[in-house]
Design a protein around this motif. Structure first.
Motif, PDB file in Angstrom:
ATOM      1  N   MET A  34       0.851  -1.188   0.000  1.00  0.00           N
ATOM      2  CA  MET A  34       0.000   0.000   0.000  1.00  0.00           C
ATOM      3  C   MET A  34       0.882   1.231   0.000  1.00  0.00           C
ATOM      4  O   MET A  34       1.928   1.258   0.640  1.00  0.00           O
ATOM      5  CB  MET A  34      -0.891  -0.004   1.235  1.00  0.00           C
ATOM      6  CG  MET A  34      -1.854  -1.143   1.247  1.00  0.00           C
ATOM      7  SD  MET A  34      -3.037  -0.893   2.557  1.00  0.00           S
ATOM      8  CE  MET A  34      -3.848  -2.461   2.529  1.00  0.00           C
ATOM      9  N   ASP A  35       0.440   2.226  -0.735  1.00  0.00           N
ATOM     10  CA  ASP A  35       1.181   3.480  -0.765  1.00  0.00           C
ATOM     11  C   ASP A  35       1.093   4.150   0.592  1.00  0.00           C
ATOM     12  O   ASP A  35       0.038   4.201   1.209  1.00  0.00           O
ATOM     13  CB  ASP A  35       0.623   4.414  -1.834  1.00  0.00           C
ATOM     14  CG  ASP A  35       0.882   3.886  -3.232  1.00  0.00           C
ATOM     15  OD1 ASP A  35       1.831   3.101  -3.385  1.00  0.00           O
ATOM     16  OD2 ASP A  35       0.137   4.264  -4.147  1.00  0.00           O
ATOM     17  N   ILE A  36       2.228   4.659   1.030  1.00  0.00           N
ATOM     18  CA  ILE A  36       2.282   5.349   2.308  1.00  0.00           C
ATOM     19  C   ILE A  36       2.497   6.826   2.009  1.00  0.00           C
ATOM     20  O   ILE A  36       3.382   7.200   1.244  1.00  0.00           O
ATOM     21  CB  ILE A  36       3.433   4.802   3.183  1.00  0.00           C
ATOM     22  CG1 ILE A  36       3.184   3.329   3.488  1.00  0.00           C
ATOM     23  CG2 ILE A  36       3.569   5.599   4.454  1.00  0.00           C
ATOM     24  CD1 ILE A  36       4.341   2.665   4.201  1.00  0.00           C
ATOM     25  N   ASP A  37       1.667   7.659   2.588  1.00  0.00           N
ATOM     26  CA  ASP A  37       1.825   9.088   2.392  1.00  0.00           C
ATOM     27  C   ASP A  37       3.135   9.539   3.004  1.00  0.00           C
ATOM     28  O   ASP A  37       3.517   9.117   4.090  1.00  0.00           O
ATOM     29  CB  ASP A  37       0.675   9.854   3.038  1.00  0.00           C
ATOM     30  CG  ASP A  37      -0.641   9.614   2.323  1.00  0.00           C
ATOM     31  OD1 ASP A  37      -0.586   9.259   1.137  1.00  0.00           O
ATOM     32  OD2 ASP A  37      -1.689   9.785   2.944  1.00  0.00           O
ATOM     33  N   LYS A  38       3.805  10.409   2.277  1.00  0.00           N
ATOM     34  CA  LYS A  38       5.067  10.937   2.780  1.00  0.00           C
ATOM     35  C   LYS A  38       4.828  12.338   3.306  1.00  0.00           C
ATOM     36  O   LYS A  38       4.012  13.082   2.799  1.00  0.00           O
ATOM     37  CB  LYS A  38       6.115  10.958   1.672  1.00  0.00           C
ATOM     38  CG  LYS A  38       6.512   9.577   1.222  1.00  0.00           C
ATOM     39  CD  LYS A  38       7.600   9.624   0.204  1.00  0.00           C
ATOM     40  CE  LYS A  38       7.980   8.215  -0.193  1.00  0.00           C
ATOM     41  NZ  LYS A  38       8.995   8.171  -1.202  1.00  0.00           N
ATOM     42  N   GLY A  39       5.543  12.675   4.320  1.00  0.00           N
ATOM     43  CA  GLY A  39       5.427  13.999   4.912  1.00  0.00           C
ATOM     44  C   GLY A  39       6.770  14.424   5.464  1.00  0.00           C
ATOM     45  O   GLY A  39       7.801  13.857   5.136  1.00  0.00           O
ATOM     46  N   LEU A  40       6.752  15.381   6.285  1.00  0.00           N
ATOM     47  CA  LEU A  40       7.974  15.858   6.920  1.00  0.00           C
ATOM     48  C   LEU A  40       8.244  15.035   8.167  1.00  0.00           C
ATOM     49  O   LEU A  40       7.352  14.809   8.976  1.00  0.00           O
ATOM     50  CB  LEU A  40       7.826  17.322   7.332  1.00  0.00           C
ATOM     51  CG  LEU A  40       7.636  18.308   6.196  1.00  0.00           C
ATOM     52  CD1 LEU A  40       7.358  19.689   6.766  1.00  0.00           C
ATOM     53  CD2 LEU A  40       8.850  18.353   5.319  1.00  0.00           C
TER      54      LEU A  40
END
Length: 175
Positions: A34-40
């Protein structure tokens, strides 16, 4: 004369269909990614129990002000700068002042997240490059190849002091 024969269609045994469907569902859930959202990635300081703020005197020579306005325009010390030049400017600033610096980031609430993330990525890249350069100067190898004690030494020598605020000339709207 031909007689019409009634042919009977045999019934299908569907008792195991639900089991097979359930097993296929589990297989696809386990086997797929599953795609994992990327953030800071930031480690925030622990929440203080006291809300007391202390006034601190800051030397303007040791301060770098970064501001993003509502039109996603980057201002460095109140001068317009393209985003692709920010990392180099921050590297020069860190190299010249060392650990005794402060970077102030102010983003207008109407600015885009993309512009803000580009600014943050430039800060992180400049900081990593500064630490890597310091590690090569002291230990003769890159920061990632250092032992834990050596990394801690470089982290002490090369801290990143960043504070964030909302620009004073905005109305404080929501993002």
């Amino acid at each position: 004369m031909f007689r019409k024969r009634n042919r009977r269609v045999p019934g299908l045994n569907t008792t195991s269909t639900a089991d097979i469907s359930f097993m296929l569902l589990i297989f696809f859930l386990v086997a797929s990614s599953m795609d994992i959202d990327k953030g800071l990635t930031r480690q925030l300081p622990p929440m203080e129990t006291k809300q007391e703020q202390k006034a601190t005197e800051v030397n303007r020579q040791k301060l770098l002000q970064l501001r993003i306005d509502a039109a996603d325009q980057l201002l460095v010390d109140d001068k317009v700068m393209p985003m692709n030049q920010l990392q180099g400017r921050v590297e020069e600033f860190l190299q010249s002042l060392g650990a005794d610096h402060l970077i102030v980031v102010a983003a207008d609430p109407a600015s885009s997240y993309d512009c803000y993330f580009q600014l943050q990525n430039s800060l992180v890249a400049a900081h990593q490059h500064w630490r890597d350069r310091m590690a090569r100067k002291i230990y003769g190898r890159g920061f990632r190849r250092l032992a834990t004690v050596e990394r801690d030494n470089i982290r002490e020598r090369c801290p990143l002091h960043v504070t964030e605020s909302i620009p004073e000339n905005t109305k404080g709207g929501d993002r």
